[in-house]
Each structure stands twice: as C-alpha cells, then as structure tokens.
Motif scaffolding. Structure first.
Motif, PDB file in Angstrom:
ATOM      1  N   ASN A   2     -14.669 -47.890  40.395  1.00 15.97           N
ATOM      2  CA  ASN A   2     -15.239 -46.617  39.961  1.00 15.97           C
ATOM      3  C   ASN A   2     -16.738 -46.597  40.256  1.00 15.97           C
ATOM      4  OD1 ASN A   2     -12.784 -45.728  38.966  1.00 15.97           O
ATOM      5  ND2 ASN A   2     -13.163 -46.526  36.922  1.00 15.97           N
ATOM      6  N   ILE A   3     -17.169 -45.531  40.909  1.00 16.38           N
ATOM      7  CA  ILE A   3     -18.587 -45.349  41.220  1.00 16.38           C
ATOM      8  C   ILE A   3     -19.075 -44.116  40.479  1.00 16.38           C
ATOM      9  CG2 ILE A   3     -20.290 -44.950  43.032  1.00 16.38           C
ATOM     10  CD1 ILE A   3     -18.402 -46.307  44.995  1.00 16.38           C
ATOM     11  N   TYR A  58     -19.123 -43.452  50.514  1.00 21.58           N
ATOM     12  CA  TYR A  58     -18.864 -42.294  51.370  1.00 21.58           C
ATOM     13  C   TYR A  58     -17.400 -41.876  51.357  1.00 21.58           C
ATOM     14  CZ  TYR A  58     -23.486 -43.356  53.305  1.00 21.58           C
ATOM     15  OH  TYR A  58     -24.827 -43.612  53.458  1.00 21.58           O
ATOM     16  N   THR A  59     -16.502 -42.798  51.012  1.00 19.12           N
ATOM     17  CA  THR A  59     -15.071 -42.512  51.102  1.00 19.12           C
ATOM     18  C   THR A  59     -14.343 -42.762  49.785  1.00 19.12           C
ATOM     19  OG1 THR A  59     -14.726 -44.754  51.971  1.00 19.12           O
ATOM     20  CG2 THR A  59     -14.954 -42.969  53.580  1.00 19.12           C
ATOM     21  N   SER A  60     -15.056 -42.724  48.690  1.00 18.89           N
ATOM     22  CA  SER A  60     -14.450 -42.945  47.375  1.00 18.89           C
ATOM     23  C   SER A  60     -14.470 -41.664  46.547  1.00 18.89           C
ATOM     24  CB  SER A  60     -15.212 -44.042  46.610  1.00 18.89           C
ATOM     25  OG  SER A  60     -15.068 -45.298  47.224  1.00 18.89           O
ATOM     26  N   ILE A  61     -13.547 -41.588  45.595  1.00 18.91           N
ATOM     27  CA  ILE A  61     -13.606 -40.545  44.583  1.00 18.91           C
ATOM     28  C   ILE A  61     -14.674 -40.988  43.590  1.00 18.91           C
ATOM     29  CG2 ILE A  61     -12.351 -39.245  42.857  1.00 18.91           C
ATOM     30  CD1 ILE A  61     -11.359 -38.839  45.711  1.00 18.91           C
ATOM     31  N   LEU A  62     -15.731 -40.214  43.469  1.00 18.42           N
ATOM     32  CA  LEU A  62     -16.873 -40.570  42.635  1.00 18.42           C
ATOM     33  C   LEU A  62     -16.786 -39.870  41.274  1.00 18.42           C
ATOM     34  CD1 LEU A  62     -19.606 -40.027  45.382  1.00 18.42           C
ATOM     35  CD2 LEU A  62     -18.361 -42.141  44.885  1.00 18.42           C
ATOM     36  N   GLN A  71     -16.806 -35.413  36.237  1.00 13.34           N
ATOM     37  CA  GLN A  71     -15.762 -34.807  37.056  1.00 13.34           C
ATOM     38  C   GLN A  71     -15.650 -35.569  38.368  1.00 13.34           C
ATOM     39  OE1 GLN A  71     -16.968 -30.795  38.514  1.00 13.34           O
ATOM     40  NE2 GLN A  71     -18.856 -31.189  37.378  1.00 13.34           N
ATOM     41  N   PRO A  72     -14.428 -35.613  38.963  1.00 11.25           N
ATOM     42  CA  PRO A  72     -14.239 -36.342  40.224  1.00 11.25           C
ATOM     43  C   PRO A  72     -14.728 -35.523  41.417  1.00 11.25           C
ATOM     44  CG  PRO A  72     -12.152 -35.407  39.503  1.00 11.25           C
ATOM     45  CD  PRO A  72     -13.146 -35.111  38.415  1.00 11.25           C
ATOM     46  N   VAL A  73     -15.443 -36.177  42.326  1.00  9.55           N
ATOM     47  CA  VAL A  73     -15.973 -35.517  43.521  1.00  9.55           C
ATOM     48  C   VAL A  73     -15.946 -36.496  44.692  1.00  9.55           C
ATOM     49  CG1 VAL A  73     -17.533 -34.063  42.148  1.00  9.55           C
ATOM     50  CG2 VAL A  73     -18.373 -36.227  43.106  1.00  9.55           C
ATOM     51  N   ILE A  74     -16.142 -35.954  45.889  1.00 10.39           N
ATOM     52  CA  ILE A  74     -16.430 -36.778  47.064  1.00 10.39           C
ATOM     53  C   ILE A  74     -17.691 -36.226  47.716  1.00 10.39           C
ATOM     54  CG2 ILE A  74     -14.040 -37.444  47.532  1.00 10.39           C
ATOM     55  CD1 ILE A  74     -14.015 -35.337  49.763  1.00 10.39           C
ATOM     56  N   ILE A  75     -18.382 -37.065  48.466  1.00 11.33           N
ATOM     57  CA  ILE A  75     -19.553 -36.603  49.213  1.00 11.33           C
ATOM     58  C   ILE A  75     -19.056 -35.852  50.447  1.00 11.33           C
ATOM     59  CG2 ILE A  75     -21.550 -37.319  50.576  1.00 11.33           C
ATOM     60  CD1 ILE A  75     -21.896 -39.665  48.692  1.00 11.33           C
ATOM     61  N   LYS A  76     -19.462 -34.607  50.564  1.00 13.22           N
ATOM     62  CA  LYS A  76     -19.034 -33.777  51.686  1.00 13.22           C
ATOM     63  C   LYS A  76     -20.076 -33.735  52.791  1.00 13.22           C
ATOM     64  CE  LYS A  76     -15.746 -31.223  53.356  1.00 13.22           C
ATOM     65  NZ  LYS A  76     -14.437 -31.829  53.664  1.00 13.22           N
ATOM     66  N   ASP A  77     -21.361 -33.793  52.427  1.00 13.76           N
ATOM     67  CA  ASP A  77     -22.412 -33.722  53.445  1.00 13.76           C
ATOM     68  C   ASP A  77     -23.691 -34.329  52.892  1.00 13.76           C
ATOM     69  OD1 ASP A  77     -23.498 -33.044  55.953  1.00 13.76           O
ATOM     70  OD2 ASP A  77     -24.381 -31.232  55.146  1.00 13.76           O
ATOM     71  N   LEU A  78     -24.471 -34.906  53.807  1.00  9.45           N
ATOM     72  CA  LEU A  78     -25.774 -35.489  53.457  1.00  9.45           C
ATOM     73  C   LEU A  78     -26.822 -34.950  54.411  1.00  9.45           C
ATOM     74  CD1 LEU A  78     -25.054 -39.303  52.938  1.00  9.45           C
ATOM     75  CD2 LEU A  78     -25.731 -37.694  51.163  1.00  9.45           C
ATOM     76  N   LEU A 136      -3.361 -37.549  48.678  1.00  9.26           N
ATOM     77  CA  LEU A 136      -3.774 -37.322  47.297  1.00  9.26           C
ATOM     78  C   LEU A 136      -4.985 -38.198  46.999  1.00  9.26           C
ATOM     79  CD1 LEU A 136      -0.312 -37.285  45.460  1.00  9.26           C
ATOM     80  CD2 LEU A 136      -1.878 -35.338  45.744  1.00  9.26           C
ATOM     81  N   PRO A 137      -5.882 -37.739  46.143  1.00 10.15           N
ATOM     82  CA  PRO A 137      -7.083 -38.529  45.842  1.00 10.15           C
ATOM     83  C   PRO A 137      -6.791 -39.964  45.419  1.00 10.15           C
ATOM     84  CG  PRO A 137      -7.312 -36.326  44.964  1.00 10.15           C
ATOM     85  CD  PRO A 137      -5.903 -36.426  45.482  1.00 10.15           C
ATOM     86  N   ALA A 138      -5.693 -40.172  44.689  1.00  8.87           N
ATOM     87  CA  ALA A 138      -5.373 -41.528  44.225  1.00  8.87           C
ATOM     88  C   ALA A 138      -5.018 -42.460  45.381  1.00  8.87           C
ATOM     89  CB  ALA A 138      -4.219 -41.477  43.231  1.00  8.87           C
ATOM     90  N   ASN A 139      -4.600 -41.898  46.527  1.00  5.94           N
ATOM     91  CA  ASN A 139      -4.209 -42.713  47.685  1.00  5.94           C
ATOM     92  C   ASN A 139      -5.323 -42.853  48.718  1.00  5.94           C
ATOM     93  OD1 ASN A 139      -1.594 -42.994  46.644  1.00  5.94           O
ATOM     94  ND2 ASN A 139      -0.879 -41.132  47.655  1.00  5.94           N
TER      95      ASN A 139
END
Length: 223
Positions: A2-3, A58-62, A71-78, A136-139
C-alpha cells in the motif's frame, strides 16, 4: 504494497497560485474520474518526489488521503520542469475497485544473463517497453516479466507470446484481428560478422589509395 499519498484541498487556482505553492515546497494536483467532479488538491513536493523514486508508484493503486478521507487512485499524468526535472503537477484518476481500468504497464526482460546466444555476442532488440492492459484494480501488476533466456539467434517474442497474469488483458489483442496487431516485442539479432566489417575497411582503404595516386599523377604532369 500500500502506497499512501497525503493531500489537502486547494481553492486558489491559476499560475500565480501555483507559483506560490511551489515557493512553499508544494505542488498543485487534480483528481478526476468515477463520474465525480474534479477536485483540485495540493501535494508536498518532498513526499511526492520520494514516492516517485519507486517505480511501483506509477503502476500501483494508491491510497490518496485528502483532508483525512482516503480514496483509491492511479497516477494518470505527470508534468515536470523542463530544466530542473522537478514535478510541477500531477493528475490522479479515481478508481472504482469493481470496474476494469486501462493503463500502461512496463515490461521487464528477464534471463539475459542465461541466454546462450547473447553470451556469444548476439544483440537484444527491445521494440516495446510497455503495453496497454485492462484489468480489475485488484489484478493490476506493477510490471510484466518477459523471459528471454531461451531465445536463439533470430528468435523473437510477440505480444501473444507474453505470459500474462491472470485477469490481465492486452488491449492491442482485443481488436478482432489478432494477427494484424500481434507486434514483435523483443528479438535476438545476430551481430555483424567481423569479415563484413573488415571488407568495408579494406574498400575504404583502397578508395583512399586510388584518390591519393590520382592526385600525385596530376601533380607530376603539371610540373
């Protein structure tokens, strides 16, 4: 793993507000998606810079915590400063854990040290370094391993040759005509033969000698 990323709600917007944030060692960010209105937030520059040193960020559910709500998110752009390579803005995408997401995942090529052809001087050509996947996010995997240890001279691995984790689909192979989209990912190429290189050198030497001889002949005739 978990990050967690900590953030605060941001009300001020515009270039002036962003400059003030960066002066205070903070950066602007935005979170959107999941059918909700976008939220503007503020991140601590040192915290996000440290987290981005880990490739898995960069590739984890944060777990994005905003004013104590997570809330769960991912990085979409930097966005980064063009000269200083500092992060200047981050886009986050909200994640519904019950719905599939589409994102890019890096490929890690494994087994180079065990590849017999490469020990003999073969060259590894990597045509694709990341692939777009759906799951799915869990996978969601942090990376996908591609075993190249058994590749012989002239062999290659295409998209259909990648062993994908369960529940993860390559987007390029979902368009109907799989053969048309099954591009090469990596190959082992035979190096140039020393004799071929030697022939090139000999040819250049002969051409140089001929040119030098012509010049000398012209000088003699003119004297």
């Amino acid at each position: 793993m978990n990050i967690t990323i900590n953030a605060t709600t941001r009300k001020d917007q515009g270039k002036g507000a962003s400059r003030r944030l960066r002066h205070n060692e903070q950066i602007p960010a935005i979170i959107y998606g999941a059918g909700k209105e976008p939220d503007t937030i503020t991140l601590n520059i040192h915290e996000i810079t440290h987290l981005l040193e880990n490739e898995e960020t960069y590739t984890s559910i944060l777990d994005l915590t905003i004013d104590k709500k997570t809330q769960p998110v991912i990085i979409k752009d930097l966005q980064r400063h063009p000269a200083k390579n500092l992060v200047t803005h981050v886009d986050f995408l909200r994640i519904d854990m019950n719905k599939e997401i589409v994102t890019n995942i890096p490929l890690h090529f494994m087994g180079e040290e065990d590849n017999e052809a490469m020990r003999l001087g073969a060259i590894l050509n990597q045509f694709v370094t990341a692939i777009e996947v759906s799951c799915l996010p869990a996978n969601l995997p942090n990376s996908i391993e591609v075993d190249i240890s058994k590749l012989g001279m002239g062999d290659h691995i295409s998209l259909t040759g990648i062993n994908m984790p369960e529940g993860v689909t390559i987007i390029a192979l979902t368009h109907g005509d799989i053969e048309a989209h099954d591009q090469s990912v990596v190959s082992v190429q035979e190096p140039k033969l020393m004799s071929e290189e030697a022939q090139v050198v000999d040819t250049e030497t002969e051409e140089g000698a001929t040119e030098g001889g012509d010049d000398k002949a012209e000088d003699t005739s003119g004297s």
